[in-house]
Design an enzyme around this catalytic site. Structure first.
Site, PDB file in Angstrom:
ATOM      1  N   CYS A  80      30.693  32.999  23.958  1.00 50.56           N
ATOM      2  CA  CYS A  80      32.110  32.605  23.932  1.00 50.56           C
ATOM      3  C   CYS A  80      32.662  32.339  25.333  1.00 50.56           C
ATOM      4  O   CYS A  80      33.320  31.330  25.558  1.00 50.56           O
ATOM      5  CB  CYS A  80      32.936  33.678  23.236  1.00 50.56           C
ATOM      6  N   HIS A  81      32.393  33.249  26.272  1.00 52.54           N
ATOM      7  CA  HIS A  81      32.959  33.098  27.614  1.00 52.54           C
ATOM      8  C   HIS A  81      31.966  33.408  28.728  1.00 52.54           C
ATOM      9  O   HIS A  81      32.348  33.499  29.886  1.00 52.54           O
ATOM     10  CB  HIS A  81      34.210  33.973  27.754  1.00 52.54           C
TER      11      HIS A  81
END
Length: 116
Positions: A80-81
């Site tokens: 995701c990040h």
């Protein structure tokens, strides 16, 4: 929540123990994450149990499957990040502020773990 349970190899344990804990964002040794004499974990130091949720924004990191990206440190990678966790679930790179959480658990037999 998903749980990650990993039987660490002697080579993985050795590599995790070589890390300078003071250099970590959330300083914990492998022993801090796997041994608790009050919860019947002595002799089970090779077992790592973590909550499989990134401490940044709650995504599920990749790394459980053989084909998954494991990040720069051979543990888990949050797609995701971009947080990278090492083989002991410690945050090493990216926006996550803390290590993967170690839930309360105990061994209730040679092959049975009680979590919670």
């Amino acid at each position: 929540q998903p749980l990650f349970i990993r039987n660490l190899t002697p080579a993985e344990i050795e590599a995790a123990n070589k890390v300078d804990v003071s250099s970590l964002r959330d300083p914990q040794s492998l022993k801090d994450r796997t041994v608790d004499s009050e919860k019947n974990k002595k002799g089970k130091e090779n077992w790592l149990v973590t909550v499989g949720v990134c401490t940044h924004l709650g995504c599920v990191p990749k790394g459980q499957s053989l084909s998954d990206a494991k990040g720069d440190y051979g543990g888990w990678f949050c797609p995701c990040h971009g947080s990278h966790y090492d083989i002991s679930g410690r945050i090493r790179k990216g926006p996550a502020p803390r290590n993967l959480e170690v839930p309360p658990y105990e061994f209730v037999g040679d092959s049975k773990i009680k979590i919670g």
